[in-house]
Enzyme design. Structure first.
Site, PDB file in Angstrom:
ATOM      1  N   GLU A 141      33.662  38.820  42.254  1.00  0.00           N
ATOM      2  CA  GLU A 141      34.511  39.245  41.128  1.00  0.00           C
ATOM      3  C   GLU A 141      33.885  40.453  40.444  1.00  0.00           C
ATOM      4  OE1 GLU A 141      35.780  36.167  38.413  1.00  0.00           O
ATOM      5  OE2 GLU A 141      36.724  37.643  37.072  1.00  0.00           O
ATOM      6  N   GLU A 165      30.036  29.020  40.335  1.00  0.00           N
ATOM      7  CA  GLU A 165      29.519  30.350  40.004  1.00  0.00           C
ATOM      8  C   GLU A 165      28.032  30.343  40.341  1.00  0.00           C
ATOM      9  OE1 GLU A 165      30.781  31.510  36.069  1.00  0.00           O
ATOM     10  OE2 GLU A 165      32.882  31.126  36.564  1.00  0.00           O
ATOM     11  N   ASP A 182      37.586  24.788  41.080  1.00  0.00           N
ATOM     12  CA  ASP A 182      36.360  25.213  40.405  1.00  0.00           C
ATOM     13  C   ASP A 182      35.574  24.023  39.894  1.00  0.00           C
ATOM     14  OD1 ASP A 182      35.862  27.991  40.323  1.00  0.00           O
ATOM     15  OD2 ASP A 182      37.603  28.283  39.011  1.00  0.00           O
ATOM     16  N   SER A 217      40.174  29.112  35.198  1.00  0.00           N
ATOM     17  CA  SER A 217      40.973  30.037  34.375  1.00  0.00           C
ATOM     18  C   SER A 217      42.092  29.267  33.674  1.00  0.00           C
ATOM     19  CB  SER A 217      41.561  31.157  35.236  1.00  0.00           C
ATOM     20  OG  SER A 217      42.208  30.621  36.374  1.00  0.00           O
TER      21      SER A 217
HETATM   22  O1  KIV Z   1      39.109  30.522  37.622  1.00  0.00           O
HETATM   23  C1  KIV Z   1      39.662  31.394  38.313  1.00  0.00           C
HETATM   24  O2  KIV Z   1      40.880  31.582  38.289  1.00  0.00           O
HETATM   25  C2  KIV Z   1      38.829  32.217  39.167  1.00  0.00           C
HETATM   26  C3  KIV Z   1      39.452  33.466  39.714  1.00  0.00           C
HETATM   27  C4  KIV Z   1      39.376  34.520  38.676  1.00  0.00           C
HETATM   28  C5  KIV Z   1      38.853  33.903  40.969  1.00  0.00           C
HETATM   29  O3  KIV Z   1      37.683  31.934  39.373  1.00  0.00           O
END
Ligand code: KIV
Length: 265
Positions: A188, A121, A90, A52
Site C-alpha cells: 500500500e 500488517e 484482516d 477499512s
Molecule cells: O482494510 C482494507 O480495506 C485494506 C485495503 C486498503 C487494502 O487493507
C-alpha cells in the site's frame, strides 16, 4: 486467458498460476453479503473483508477501533455469499501481538468467519508470527508499506519507502516474510519502482493499492470505486460509477480495467 469460468472456487494455486501467466488479479473489499455476491458474479478474484470497515461501515476515522467480533461478523456475511472468489479477512489492530494470540484469532477468522486467508500488517517484527501461522496451515497475506493500523504513530496516511533506507527495509521485509511462509503480499502506497522490484523478486502474488501498475493484482476499497466514501478519497482511487449505468457495470469495468492494464493508469 482467464481462469474464471473453468473453476468453482479460486484457490491460491490458481492465483499463483495467474501471476506466472501474467494475468492481473482483480481484488476489492466487501463487508456484506449483497455486495460480496455482486463482486463474485463480476469476476473479482479476491474479496477482502478489510478492517477499512471501521471507516466505511462504522464511520470511524481510522481502522484501530475494529474488533475481532466485528471481523468475524463481517467475514461471515461475506463468505456466506461467495461462490467463486478467494476470500481473505484482516486481522484487526492488536489481534496478532504474539504468536499465541495470532494463532487463536486467525483460527477464528477461518473457522467462524469462513475465510480462506488472513491478512496482517507486517514488518520484520511479524516474521515469526507469519512462520508459525504458516506452519499451522493458515494462508497469510502480509500487508506492507503504508500500514493504516499504525496511524497514531505515523500521524497521517502517506507514501512509504521513499528514501533508500526505508525502501531497502521494505524490500528486505517482503523477502523475509515470503521466506517465512507468507502466501501473498499487499503493498500500500509504495513508489511504483519499488513495488515493481518487490513483485519481480516474489514468487507469490503481490497485490497493490497506490503502488502502480507493475503489481500482480490491484485492490481498492469498494466505497471508493462507487464514489460513496465519507471524507477524503485517496488520490490513487477511482470512482468507476461515474461512467457506468449502474453498480454491477461499474464493478465489471473495474475488473476489466485491472485485467487490461487500464487501471491504474
Ligand atoms: O482494510 C482494507 O480495506 C485494506 C485495503 C486498503 C487494502 O487493507
Amino acid at each position: 486467458m482467464s481462469v474464471q469460468g473453468n473453476i468453482k472456487n479460486i484457490t491460491l494455486t490458481q492465483l499463483r498460476a495467474m501471476k506466472a501467466g501474467e494475468e492481473k488479479i482483480a481484488c476489492l473489499t466487501a463487508y456484506d453479503a449483497s455486495f460480496a455476491a455482486l463482486l463474485d458474479q463480476a469476476g473479482v478474484e479476491i474479496i477482502l473483508v478489510g478492517d477499512s470497515l471501521g471507516m466505511v461501515v462504522q464511520g470511524q476515522d481510522s481502522t484501530v477501533s475494529v474488533t475481532m467480533d466485528d471481523m468475524i461478523y463481517h467475514s461471515q456475511c461475506v463468505s456466506s455469499a461467495v461462490q467463486h472468489a478467494f476470500v481473505m479477512a484482516d486481522m484487526p489492530f492488536m489481534s496478532y501481538t504474539s504468536v499465541e494470540l495470532a494463532l487463536d484469532n486467525a483460527t477464528d477468522l477461518i473457522q467462524l468467519g469462513g475465510v480462506q486467508m488472513v491478512k496482517l500488517e507486517a514488518s520484520a517484527r511479524q516474521v515469526s508470527i507469519v512462520q508459525e501461522l504458516s506452519e499451522c496451515g493458515i494462508p497469510i497475506c502480509a500487508h506492507l508499506g503504508l500500514r493504516p493500523q499504525y496511524i497514531h504513530k505515523l500521524g497521517g496516511y502517506s507514501m512509504q519507502g521513499n528514501d533508500a533506507a526505508s525502501a531497502k527495509e521494505l524490500f528486505d521485509s517482503a523477502e523475509n516474510l515470503q521466506a517465512a511462509g507468507a502466501d501473498m503480499l499487499l503493498l500500500e502506497c509504495v513508489p511504483n519502482g519499488l513495488a515493481d522490484k518487490i513483485t519481480k523478486n516474489s514468487s507469490i502474488p503481490v497485490i497493490g493499492i497506490g503502488a502502480g501498475p507493475g503489481c500482480d493484482g490491484q485492490i481498492l476499497v469498494l466505497h471508493d470505486v462507487l464514489g460513496v466514501t465519507l471524507g477524503v478519497t485517496p488520490k490513487f482511487a477511482k470512482n468507476f460509477l461515474v461512467d457506468a449505468k449502474d453498480i454491477p457495470t461499474a464493478i465489471t469495468s473495474y475488473v476489466q480495467d485491472v485485467k487490461n492494464l487500464r487501471f491504474p493508469d
